[in-house]
Design a protein around this motif. Structure first.
Motif, mmCIF file in Angstrom:
data_model
loop_
_atom_site.group_PDB
_atom_site.id
_atom_site.type_symbol
_atom_site.label_atom_id
_atom_site.label_comp_id
_atom_site.label_asym_id
_atom_site.label_seq_id
_atom_site.Cartn_x
_atom_site.Cartn_y
_atom_site.Cartn_z
ATOM 1 N N SER A 48 0.825 -1.200 0.000
ATOM 2 C CA SER A 48 0.000 0.000 0.000
ATOM 3 C C SER A 48 0.859 1.249 0.000
ATOM 4 C CB SER A 48 -0.967 -0.007 1.186
ATOM 5 O OG SER A 48 -0.245 0.093 2.393
ATOM 6 N N ALA A 51 2.133 1.322 -3.535
ATOM 7 C CA ALA A 51 1.001 1.676 -4.394
ATOM 8 C C ALA A 51 0.652 3.149 -4.255
ATOM 9 C CB ALA A 51 -0.201 0.804 -4.066
ATOM 10 N N SER A 52 0.689 3.640 -3.004
ATOM 11 C CA SER A 52 0.363 5.060 -2.821
ATOM 12 C C SER A 52 1.430 5.950 -3.429
ATOM 13 C CB SER A 52 0.159 5.383 -1.338
ATOM 14 O OG SER A 52 1.384 5.265 -0.644
ATOM 15 N N LEU A 54 3.370 5.051 -5.986
ATOM 16 C CA LEU A 54 3.198 4.938 -7.433
ATOM 17 C C LEU A 54 1.976 5.715 -7.920
ATOM 18 C CD1 LEU A 54 4.073 1.211 -8.195
ATOM 19 C CD2 LEU A 54 5.368 3.233 -8.830
ATOM 20 N N SER A 55 0.898 5.624 -7.192
ATOM 21 C CA SER A 55 -0.306 6.342 -7.628
ATOM 22 C C SER A 55 -0.108 7.847 -7.541
ATOM 23 C CB SER A 55 -1.519 5.895 -6.816
ATOM 24 O OG SER A 55 -1.376 6.283 -5.469
ATOM 25 N N SER A 56 0.572 8.334 -6.519
ATOM 26 C CA SER A 56 0.805 9.785 -6.434
ATOM 27 C C SER A 56 1.781 10.232 -7.516
ATOM 28 C CB SER A 56 1.299 10.173 -5.048
ATOM 29 O OG SER A 56 2.568 9.600 -4.799
ATOM 30 N N LEU A 58 2.231 8.703 -10.434
ATOM 31 C CA LEU A 58 1.473 8.626 -11.673
ATOM 32 C C LEU A 58 0.508 9.809 -11.805
ATOM 33 C CD1 LEU A 58 1.012 6.896 -14.189
ATOM 34 C CD2 LEU A 58 -0.800 5.734 -12.942
ATOM 35 N N GLY A 59 -0.146 10.158 -10.713
ATOM 36 C CA GLY A 59 -1.050 11.316 -10.731
ATOM 37 C C GLY A 59 -0.304 12.612 -11.028
#
Length: 195
Positions: A48, A51-52, A54-56, A58-59
């Motif tokens: 997590s 993932a967080s 990577l997601s931030s 990516l965002g």
């Protein structure tokens, strides 16, 4: 992941129930359950966090990309607007220049036509003066009057040829019309000189 964790804990507790009430096996199974739970919790926490991150990331990249696209579109649109404004300004300037050139050309034609008309009028006046003297005062009519007339007409003829050439270069149609008038004046001059 949580479903798997719950499933493992249920299986472990069921296994413990089937073995009996022994405390030793309960303690071991509880330790095993706790270790497995801790392991799976750590796995989910690490994932997590990754993932967080990577997601931030990516965002952020997506937002930066969209911002760059927006800036590019805005720049292109502004360039098109400036180009249109430049073309309109150029068209207006070209139109003004063409109107000024046309106005100047019209003025040159007027000046050329007026110059030729003035020369033809001067020739006509010289013819009228000589014929008036011949008709109304034949006693004072002399060869000197004829010499003055010839000198004036020579000078005016040179000026007429220059004015006709200038008018022909500027406005051929008007030159043709005024040329007919010039031929009439020349014809009258010829009749006066042979008379």
């Amino acid at each position: 992941m949580r479903k798997l964790l719950i499933l493992v804990s249920l299986l472990t507790s069921l296994t413990c129930l089937g073995q009996g009430d022994s405390t030793k096996s309960d303690v071991l199974s509880q330790k095993l359950i706790k270790a497995q739970t801790d392991y799976y919790l750590n796995q989910t926490k690490e994932k997590s966090e990754i993932a967080s991150i990577l997601s931030s990331l990516l965002g952020t990249l997506l937002g930066a990309g969209l911002a760059l696209l927006g800036v590019r579109w805005s720049t292109n649109r502004q360039w098109e607007l400036e180009k249109d404004k430049w073309n309109q300004t150029q068209a207006l300037e070209r139109e003004k220049w063409e109107k000024a050139l046309e106005h100047e050309s019209i003025n040159e034609v007027r000046i050329a036509a007026a110059t030729l008309a003035k020369i033809l009028a001067a020739q006509n006046q010289a013819i009228m003066w000589l014929t008036w003297i011949g008709l109304h005062e034949p006693k004072v009519f002399s060869t000197n009057d004829i010499a003055n007339y010839n000198a004036d007409m020579k000078k005016l003829f040179r000026e007429e040829v220059v004015a006709e050439a200038y008018l022909a270069a500027l406005q051929p149609g008007l030159y043709i019309e005024m040329g007919l008038l010039a031929k009439q004046v020349s014809s009258i001059d010829y009749q006066v000189t042979v008379a």
